[in-house]
Write a protein that holds these residues in place. Structure first.
Motif, short mmCIF file in Angstrom:
data_model
loop_
_atom_site.label_atom_id
_atom_site.label_comp_id
_atom_site.label_asym_id
_atom_site.label_seq_id
_atom_site.Cartn_x
_atom_site.Cartn_y
_atom_site.Cartn_z
N UNK A 62 4.96 -9.83 -43.45
CA UNK A 62 4.41 -11.12 -43.89
C UNK A 62 4.36 -11.19 -45.42
N UNK A 63 5.08 -12.12 -46.00
CA UNK A 63 5.12 -12.29 -47.45
C UNK A 63 4.60 -13.68 -47.78
N UNK A 64 3.52 -13.75 -48.54
CA UNK A 64 2.94 -15.04 -48.91
C UNK A 64 2.47 -15.79 -47.68
N UNK A 65 2.86 -17.07 -47.61
CA UNK A 65 2.45 -17.91 -46.49
C UNK A 65 3.46 -17.88 -45.34
N UNK A 66 4.50 -17.07 -45.46
CA UNK A 66 5.51 -17.00 -44.40
C UNK A 66 4.92 -16.37 -43.15
N UNK A 67 5.32 -16.91 -41.99
CA UNK A 67 4.87 -16.39 -40.71
C UNK A 67 5.79 -15.26 -40.28
N UNK A 68 5.25 -14.05 -40.17
CA UNK A 68 6.05 -12.89 -39.77
C UNK A 68 6.00 -12.73 -38.26
N UNK A 69 7.15 -12.56 -37.59
CA UNK A 69 7.13 -12.34 -36.14
C UNK A 69 6.33 -11.09 -35.78
N UNK A 70 5.58 -11.18 -34.71
CA UNK A 70 4.73 -10.09 -34.26
C UNK A 70 5.49 -9.24 -33.24
N UNK A 106 0.10 -17.15 -33.66
CA UNK A 106 -1.27 -16.86 -33.22
C UNK A 106 -2.05 -16.15 -34.32
N UNK A 107 -1.36 -15.34 -35.11
CA UNK A 107 -2.04 -14.64 -36.19
C UNK A 107 -2.50 -15.61 -37.28
N UNK A 108 -1.73 -16.70 -37.47
CA UNK A 108 -2.18 -17.75 -38.40
C UNK A 108 -3.47 -18.39 -37.88
N UNK A 109 -3.51 -18.67 -36.58
CA UNK A 109 -4.74 -19.20 -35.97
C UNK A 109 -5.88 -18.20 -36.12
N UNK A 110 -5.56 -16.93 -36.00
CA UNK A 110 -6.56 -15.88 -36.16
C UNK A 110 -7.18 -15.94 -37.56
N UNK A 111 -6.37 -16.21 -38.57
CA UNK A 111 -6.89 -16.29 -39.94
C UNK A 111 -7.82 -17.49 -40.11
N UNK A 112 -7.49 -18.61 -39.46
CA UNK A 112 -8.39 -19.76 -39.51
C UNK A 112 -9.74 -19.44 -38.87
N UNK A 113 -9.71 -18.75 -37.75
CA UNK A 113 -10.96 -18.36 -37.10
C UNK A 113 -11.75 -17.40 -37.99
N UNK A 114 -11.03 -16.46 -38.62
CA UNK A 114 -11.69 -15.51 -39.52
C UNK A 114 -12.35 -16.21 -40.71
N UNK A 115 -11.73 -17.30 -41.18
CA UNK A 115 -12.31 -18.05 -42.30
C UNK A 115 -13.66 -18.64 -41.91
N UNK A 116 -13.78 -19.12 -40.68
CA UNK A 116 -15.06 -19.66 -40.21
C UNK A 116 -16.12 -18.57 -40.17
N UNK A 117 -15.78 -17.41 -39.61
CA UNK A 117 -16.74 -16.30 -39.56
C UNK A 117 -17.05 -15.78 -40.96
N UNK A 118 -16.05 -15.82 -41.85
CA UNK A 118 -16.28 -15.37 -43.22
C UNK A 118 -17.31 -16.23 -43.95
N UNK A 119 -17.23 -17.54 -43.76
CA UNK A 119 -18.22 -18.43 -44.38
C UNK A 119 -19.61 -18.19 -43.80
N UNK A 120 -19.67 -17.97 -42.49
CA UNK A 120 -20.97 -17.69 -41.87
C UNK A 120 -21.55 -16.37 -42.38
N UNK A 121 -20.70 -15.37 -42.53
CA UNK A 121 -21.15 -14.08 -43.05
C UNK A 121 -21.60 -14.21 -44.51
N UNK A 122 -20.88 -14.99 -45.29
CA UNK A 122 -21.25 -15.21 -46.69
C UNK A 122 -22.63 -15.86 -46.80
N UNK A 123 -22.89 -16.84 -45.92
CA UNK A 123 -24.19 -17.51 -45.96
C UNK A 123 -25.33 -16.53 -45.67
#
Length: 256
Positions: A62-70, A106-123
């Motif tokens: 995975x380089x930058x925003x490119x989607x790397x095959x899993x 799916x890993x891109x979706x995983x990052x979006x979910x992680x962003x939500x948990x990251x904001x909650x953890x930051x709070x």
């Protein structure tokens, strides 16, 4: 079909937790394919599919925003489909690329979910509530990675293996043989993709030397690898000796 689907989902989900466990290479195709084959009772098929896909996805990063095959997820689900349908490694490698793309998105979706948990953890950290922040971190890691990829493995086998088996049984034998041949070509495609990134005039000579040793002199791969390792060691020693020789030559010139 419920138990094989659950086992496949567990292995695929746990292997995707590779980063959580310290990047122990669980998500590599050769490891995940063998593990799925182990739990489904056919380690050989899993190892063959995993090794083939390992070469195919060896240069995929995975380089930058490119989607790397899993490749790992593709190896796990492909192995389960091949074992449960009894169609062999050819069918397993045939579906590897679309499965790898699904795993990558799916890993891109995983990052979006992680962003939500990251904001909650930051709070919670701003409130000095370390215990809750730690719990959110653990929950986010298991839900976003294990949970998502468990569903991919489980649903692919639970709903897809029966339809896949029916489709495979309806395919003529000559088509199956053609798929097996195409599957055997995938490692060559992977090597070709890798060579496009690393090949230059300094490496090309060594590539052709290895090819000649294998194709024309019949040397096994292990022997060629050991010979290449010895050549690298000799080159490293020669490079280390060059500064000493040049320094000695400069001193002789100064004395003259």
């Amino acid at each position: 079909m419920l138990i094989p689907a659950l086992l496949t989902g567990l292995v695929v989900g746990l292997c995707k937790m590779d980063y959580f466990f310290g990047y122990c290479m669980l998500n590599r195709p050769i490891v995940e394919g063998a593990l799925v084959g182990l739990v489904l009772g056919d380690v050989a098929t899993g190892a063959i599919i995993g090794a083939s896909l390992e070469i195919v996805f060896l240069g995929s990063f995975p380089i930058g925003a490119a989607v790397s095959p899993d490749g790992g997820t593709a190896a796990g689900v492909s192995t389960a489909l091949a074992v449960l349908t009894g169609a062999g490694t050819g069918i397993g490698t045939t579906f590897a690329v679309p499965l790898a793309l699904i795993g990558g998105f799916a890993y891109v979706l995983c990052k979006f979910i992680n962003a939500f948990f990251g904001e909650a953890m930051k709070a919670q950290l701003l409130k000095d509530n370390d215990r809750v922040a730690r719990a959110i971190f653990w929950a986010g890691a298991w839900i976003s990675q294990f949970g998502l990829y468990f569903l991919i493995g489980f649903l692919s086998i639970y709903f897809g293996s029966g339809a896949m088996e029916t489709a495979v049984n309806s395919i003529p034998t000559n088509i199956i043989n053609a798929l097996n041949t195409a599957g055997n070509l995938l490692p060559a495609v992977g090597f070709g993709l890798l060579l496009t990134m690393i090949m230059d005039k300094k490496v090309a000579a060594w590539f052709f030397i290895g090819f000649i040793l294998t194709a024309y002199l019949g040397m096994p791969t292990i022997a060629v690898t050991l010979l290449a390792t010895a050549a690298v060691v000799l080159l490293l020693f020669a490079r280390e000796d060059k500064p000493a020789l040049s320094t000695a030559a400069e001193e002789d010139d100064n004395e003259f």
